[in-house]
Scaffold this motif. Structure first.
Motif, PDB file in Angstrom:
ATOM      1  N   ILE B  25       0.823  -1.210   0.000  1.00 48.87           N
ATOM      2  CA  ILE B  25       0.000   0.000   0.000  1.00 48.87           C
ATOM      3  C   ILE B  25       0.859   1.263   0.000  1.00 48.87           C
ATOM      4  N   ALA B  26       2.035   1.199   0.632  1.00 46.89           N
ATOM      5  CA  ALA B  26       2.895   2.393   0.701  1.00 46.89           C
ATOM      6  C   ALA B  26       3.317   2.860  -0.695  1.00 46.89           C
ATOM      7  N   ASN B  27       3.470   1.921  -1.646  1.00 44.53           N
ATOM      8  CA  ASN B  27       3.879   2.304  -2.994  1.00 44.53           C
ATOM      9  C   ASN B  27       2.729   2.342  -3.991  1.00 44.53           C
ATOM     10  N   ALA B  28       1.521   2.123  -3.498  1.00 38.95           N
ATOM     11  CA  ALA B  28       0.356   2.170  -4.390  1.00 38.95           C
ATOM     12  C   ALA B  28       0.230   3.582  -4.940  1.00 38.95           C
ATOM     13  N   GLY B  29       0.088   3.694  -6.232  1.00 40.27           N
ATOM     14  CA  GLY B  29       0.009   5.015  -6.855  1.00 40.27           C
ATOM     15  C   GLY B  29       1.230   5.318  -7.706  1.00 40.27           C
ATOM     16  N   ALA B  32       0.319   5.164 -11.367  1.00 45.23           N
ATOM     17  CA  ALA B  32      -0.515   6.320 -11.716  1.00 45.23           C
ATOM     18  C   ALA B  32       0.316   7.591 -11.793  1.00 45.23           C
ATOM     19  N   SER B  33       1.246   7.786 -10.847  1.00 47.01           N
ATOM     20  CA  SER B  33       2.015   9.032 -10.903  1.00 47.01           C
ATOM     21  C   SER B  33       3.018   9.021 -12.050  1.00 47.01           C
ATOM     22  N   THR B  53      -5.392   9.059 -15.266  1.00 45.06           N
ATOM     23  CA  THR B  53      -4.811   8.863 -13.935  1.00 45.06           C
ATOM     24  C   THR B  53      -5.802   8.189 -12.984  1.00 45.06           C
ATOM     25  N   TYR B  57      -5.018   4.637 -11.320  1.00 44.60           N
ATOM     26  CA  TYR B  57      -4.910   4.563  -9.858  1.00 44.60           C
ATOM     27  C   TYR B  57      -5.858   3.500  -9.295  1.00 44.60           C
ATOM     28  N   GLU B  58      -7.101   3.518  -9.752  1.00 41.06           N
ATOM     29  CA  GLU B  58      -8.090   2.558  -9.252  1.00 41.06           C
ATOM     30  C   GLU B  58      -7.668   1.115  -9.565  1.00 41.06           C
TER      31      GLU B  58
END
Lengths: 109, 155
Positions: B25-29, B32-33, B53, B57-58
Motif C-alpha cells: 500500500i505504501a507504494n500504491a500510486g 498512476a504518478s 490517472t 490509480y483505481e
C-alpha cells in the motif's frame, strides 16, 4: 481564497514545511474514502479527512490538491510529513471535527 | 490482440511495464504518478490526464489490495493510451457484481487505508472509453483504453 488566507483565520496547524502556501482554493472536499476523492475531487481542492495514511498524499498529488487537513487532532507520522515536503503539499491538523472545520472555512466565503 | 485497442498498433510511442506487489500500500500510486508524468511531458491537457490517472490509480489499488500481485503494461499509441493490468489471482467470483457501485470484498486492512469503497471498477468504467475485464482463479486481466481523439495536445 488561498491556502494562506485560510490558515491565517482558522484553527489550523501547519505540520510540514511546504515551499508555498499561496495556492488558490477551488473548494473544500470532505471524505474518508479515497475512491470518492479520486473520482470527484478536483484540482486545487482542499481535502478534509480523518484518514491518516500515506495514500492520502498519493491521491492529493495525483489530483494536484492545494492542501490536506486532518481533523480530530490526528497525529501525523514522520514519513507522511517527509513525503508531503517532497510533494510540496501543505498539511494541516485541526482539533475540530470534519463537519465543524468545513462549516468554519465555508463561513469565510 | 488487446481487446481494448481499436486496432493493432505495431509500435507504441511510449511503452512501459511495471510490477505491483501484493499489499504494498505504501507504494500504491506509483504507476498512476508515472503515467501522469509521462502524459504531462507529452503535453496532453489536464482533463485527459485526469481521466487516465483515475483509471490507472483505481486499477493499481485493486491489484494491491485484492490480488497476489501482478504486472501493468502501459502504451501510448498514436490515437489512444492503453493499459493492461494482469494479476496472479485469486480472481473475481462475480464480475457483474464487482462492477456494481458500492459492492466490495475488500479486507479490513484495505478499508483502514481508505480503500474498499466498491467504487474502483465503476470509476474506471466511467473515465475510460473501453474497459475489458476477465477473471478466473488463476488471475484477473483488466484492460482500459483512453482515446486521444479531440482532446489532444494543449494549444
Amino acid at each position: 481564497m488561498t491556502v494562506n488566507e485560510m490558515m491565517q483565520n482558522m484553527p489550523l496547524t501547519l505540520v510540514n514545511k511546504p515551499k508555498t502556501v499561496s495556492r488558490p482554493i477551488n473548494k473544500l472536499f470532505a471524505s474518508d474514502l479515497l475512491s470518492h476523492v479520486i473520482g470527484y475531487a478536483e484540482e486545487y481542492d482542499v481535502l478534509i479527512t480523518v484518514l491518516n495514511n500515506i495514500n492520502v498524499l498519493g491521491v492529493a498529488s495525483l489530483l494536484d490538491l492545494s492542501a490536506v487537513i486532518f481533523t480530530h487532532n490526528a497525529k501525523i507520522k514522520p514519513e507522511i510529513i517527509e513525503r508531503a515536503n517532497d510533494l510540496d503539499l501543505p498539511l494541516f491538523t485541526t482539533p475540530l471535527s470534519t463537519a465543524d472545520i468545513v462549516q468554519k472555512i465555508a463561513s469565510l466565503g | 490482440m488487446n481487446p481494448c485497442l481499436k486496432k493493432t498498433t505495431k509500435h507504441a510511442r511510449i511503452h512501459k511495464e511495471f510490477v505491483i506487489e501484493r499489499n504494498d500500500i505504501a507504494n500504491a500510486g506509483t504507476v498512476a504518478s508515472t503515467t501522469k508524468r509521462i502524459l504531462k511531458n507529452e503535453g496532453f491537457p489536464s482533463h485527459f490526464i485526469k481521466r487516465v490517472t483515475i483509471g490507472v490509480y483505481e486499477a493499481e489499488i485493486n491489484v494491491v489490495i485484492h490480488s497476489y500481485g501482478g504486472t501493468v503494461i502501459f502504451d501510448l499509441n498514436d490515437d489512444n493510451v492503453s493499459l493492461t493490468f494482469e494479476d496472479k489471482g485469486p480472481g473475481i467470483e462475480d464480475i457483474e457484481l464487482a462492477k456494481a457501485a458500492g459492492f466490495s470484498t475488500a479486507s479490513s486492512y484495505a478499508i483502514e487505508n481508505g480503500f474498499g469503497a466498491g467504487m474502483g471498477l465503476p470509476n474506471i468504467e466511467a473515465v475510460s472509453d473501453e474497459m475489458h475485464l476477465t477473471s478466473s482463479k488463476e488471475g484477473t486481466k483488466l484492460c482500459m483504453r483512453f482515446d486521444i481523439g479531440d482532446d489532444h495536445i494543449d494549444s
